[in-house]
Design a protein around this motif. Structure first.
Motif, short mmCIF file in Angstrom:
data_model
loop_
_atom_site.label_atom_id
_atom_site.label_comp_id
_atom_site.label_asym_id
_atom_site.label_seq_id
_atom_site.Cartn_x
_atom_site.Cartn_y
_atom_site.Cartn_z
N ASP A 58 0.81 -1.21 0.00
CA ASP A 58 0.00 0.00 0.00
C ASP A 58 0.85 1.28 0.00
O ASP A 58 0.51 2.26 -0.67
N LEU A 59 1.97 1.25 0.76
CA LEU A 59 2.76 2.47 0.95
C LEU A 59 3.96 2.59 0.02
O LEU A 59 4.48 3.68 -0.18
N ASN A 60 4.43 1.45 -0.50
CA ASN A 60 5.58 1.43 -1.41
C ASN A 60 6.78 2.20 -0.85
O ASN A 60 7.27 3.16 -1.45
N PRO A 61 7.29 1.80 0.32
CA PRO A 61 8.45 2.49 0.92
C PRO A 61 9.72 2.21 0.13
O PRO A 61 9.77 1.29 -0.68
N ASP A 62 10.74 3.01 0.39
CA ASP A 62 12.04 2.78 -0.24
C ASP A 62 12.79 1.66 0.48
O ASP A 62 13.46 0.84 -0.14
N VAL A 63 12.68 1.68 1.81
CA VAL A 63 13.42 0.73 2.66
C VAL A 63 12.48 0.20 3.75
O VAL A 63 11.65 0.93 4.27
N ILE A 64 12.65 -1.09 4.06
CA ILE A 64 11.89 -1.70 5.16
C ILE A 64 12.87 -2.28 6.17
O ILE A 64 13.78 -3.02 5.81
N LEU A 65 12.68 -1.93 7.45
CA LEU A 65 13.39 -2.59 8.53
C LEU A 65 12.51 -3.75 8.97
O LEU A 65 11.38 -3.55 9.40
N ASP A 79 6.13 -8.81 -5.33
CA ASP A 79 5.31 -7.69 -5.79
C ASP A 79 6.11 -6.41 -5.98
O ASP A 79 5.84 -5.63 -6.88
N LYS A 80 7.10 -6.20 -5.08
CA LYS A 80 7.85 -4.95 -5.09
C LYS A 80 9.35 -5.21 -4.97
O LYS A 80 9.99 -4.90 -3.97
N PRO A 81 9.95 -5.79 -6.00
CA PRO A 81 11.37 -6.16 -5.92
C PRO A 81 12.33 -4.98 -5.78
O PRO A 81 13.49 -5.15 -5.41
N GLU A 82 11.82 -3.76 -6.04
CA GLU A 82 12.68 -2.59 -5.94
C GLU A 82 12.88 -2.13 -4.50
O GLU A 82 13.80 -1.35 -4.19
N ILE A 83 12.03 -2.59 -3.58
CA ILE A 83 12.15 -2.21 -2.18
C ILE A 83 13.36 -2.89 -1.55
O ILE A 83 13.60 -4.07 -1.75
N LYS A 84 14.13 -2.12 -0.79
CA LYS A 84 15.29 -2.68 -0.09
C LYS A 84 14.87 -3.08 1.32
O LYS A 84 14.42 -2.25 2.11
N ILE A 85 15.00 -4.37 1.63
CA ILE A 85 14.62 -4.87 2.94
C ILE A 85 15.86 -5.14 3.79
O ILE A 85 16.75 -5.88 3.38
N LYS A 123 20.38 4.52 4.85
CA LYS A 123 20.87 5.47 3.83
C LYS A 123 21.70 4.75 2.76
O LYS A 123 21.62 5.08 1.57
N LYS A 124 22.48 3.77 3.19
CA LYS A 124 23.26 3.00 2.22
C LYS A 124 22.36 2.17 1.33
O LYS A 124 22.57 2.06 0.11
N ALA A 125 21.33 1.56 1.93
CA ALA A 125 20.39 0.75 1.15
C ALA A 125 19.71 1.59 0.08
O ALA A 125 19.52 1.14 -1.05
N LYS A 149 18.94 -18.87 9.94
CA LYS A 149 18.14 -17.65 9.79
C LYS A 149 18.69 -16.78 8.66
O LYS A 149 17.94 -16.22 7.87
N VAL A 150 20.02 -16.67 8.60
CA VAL A 150 20.66 -15.77 7.64
C VAL A 150 20.36 -16.15 6.21
O VAL A 150 19.87 -15.33 5.42
N PHE A 151 20.64 -17.40 5.84
CA PHE A 151 20.52 -17.79 4.44
C PHE A 151 19.09 -17.78 3.91
O PHE A 151 18.85 -17.29 2.81
N PRO A 152 18.11 -18.28 4.67
CA PRO A 152 16.73 -18.17 4.17
C PRO A 152 16.31 -16.72 3.96
O PRO A 152 15.59 -16.41 3.01
N ALA A 153 16.78 -15.83 4.84
CA ALA A 153 16.43 -14.41 4.70
C ALA A 153 17.04 -13.82 3.44
O ALA A 153 16.37 -13.10 2.68
N LEU A 154 18.31 -14.11 3.21
CA LEU A 154 18.98 -13.58 2.02
C LEU A 154 18.41 -14.22 0.75
O LEU A 154 18.25 -13.56 -0.27
N GLU A 155 18.09 -15.51 0.83
CA GLU A 155 17.50 -16.19 -0.31
C GLU A 155 16.12 -15.62 -0.63
O GLU A 155 15.69 -15.60 -1.79
N ALA A 156 15.43 -15.16 0.40
CA ALA A 156 14.10 -14.59 0.20
C ALA A 156 14.15 -13.22 -0.46
O ALA A 156 13.15 -12.75 -0.99
N GLY A 157 15.34 -12.60 -0.44
CA GLY A 157 15.49 -11.31 -1.10
C GLY A 157 15.91 -10.16 -0.21
O GLY A 157 15.93 -9.00 -0.66
N ALA A 158 16.27 -10.45 1.05
CA ALA A 158 16.72 -9.38 1.94
C ALA A 158 17.97 -8.73 1.37
O ALA A 158 18.85 -9.40 0.83
#
Length: 214
Positions: free
Chosen positions: A47-54, A74-80, A118-120, A91-100
């Motif tokens: 709904d909000l289409n943010p630039d970055v998600i924590l 849906d939103k591959p341009e968002i940096k998570i 800011k770097k993201a 935990k690390v690898f599934p998260a990175l594989e998911a697109g983090a």
């Protein structure tokens, strides 16, 4: 220059509010929303289409990994940026594989989190040293069995499959939603490189995984 639009997803109110309070002091960061579950976070991202998600990892009603997978479709341009207390490779690898995009620990300072955002926004990722160490350790041991790539929850689901349980039965046994079960089953088939549940069940029995259920 437009501020970086940030969505914060964490089920701990104190942690979430604390992060938001600090980030609101940054002139080039704008908090556009907050959520306390992966499900709500994924919905707000759409709904909000943010630039970055924590994004926190371990949450009820949708984990950070599940939310990340959905958002990336849906939103591959968002940096998570994953922000969690966990740095083991389960935990690390599934998260990175998911697109983090980045992976940080909650021991990071507020300023480090702000800098990672800011770097993201500029396309620069940040991986915590402890997390990088876990990644290197896994790279040094390439001869892992396919089931060693499964998360703890995925292994539980695989054992249920080996015991002949349906998705609905797995949902009731593990107290997770049916959609979550389907996601785990899909991940299991992919990681084990098998075609269907029957082959997954055979794999579980052949590799001695069913003793976990005893």
């Amino acid at each position: 220059m437009e501020p970086i639009r940030v969505l914060v997803v964490d089920d701990h109110d104190v942690v979430r509010k604390g992060i938001i309070t600090y980030l609101m002091t940054e002139d080039d960061i704008e908090i556009v929303g907050e959520a306390s579950s992966g499900f709500d976070g994924a919905k707000l991202a759409k709904d909000l289409n943010p630039d970055v998600i924590l994004m926190d990892l371990i949450m009820d009603n949708g984990t950070g990994i599940e939310a990340t997978e959905g958002i990336m479709k849906d939103k591959p341009e968002i940096k998570i940026i994953i922000l969690t207390s966990y740095y083991d490779d389960e935990k690390v690898f599934p998260a990175l594989e998911a697109g983090a995009f980045s992976y940080m620990l909650k021991t990071s300072s507020a300023d480090e989190i702000a800098q990672a955002i800011k770097k993201a926004a500029k396309g620069e990722n940040v991986i915590e040293p402890k997390v990088a160490g876990a990644m290197m350790s896994r790279i040094r041991t390439p001869d892992r069995m396919p089931h060693e790539l499964l998360t703890e929850r995925e292994l539980e689901v695989l054992i249920c499959i080996g015991n002949g349980l349906t998705n609905n039965e797995i949902s009731e046994k593990l107290f997770i939603g049916i959609k979550t079960v389907k996601t785990h089953v899909s991940n299991i088939l992919s990681k084990l490189d098998v075609q269907d549940r029957t082959q997954a069940a055979v794999y579980a029995h052949r590799n001695g995984l069913m003793k976990e259920s005893n």
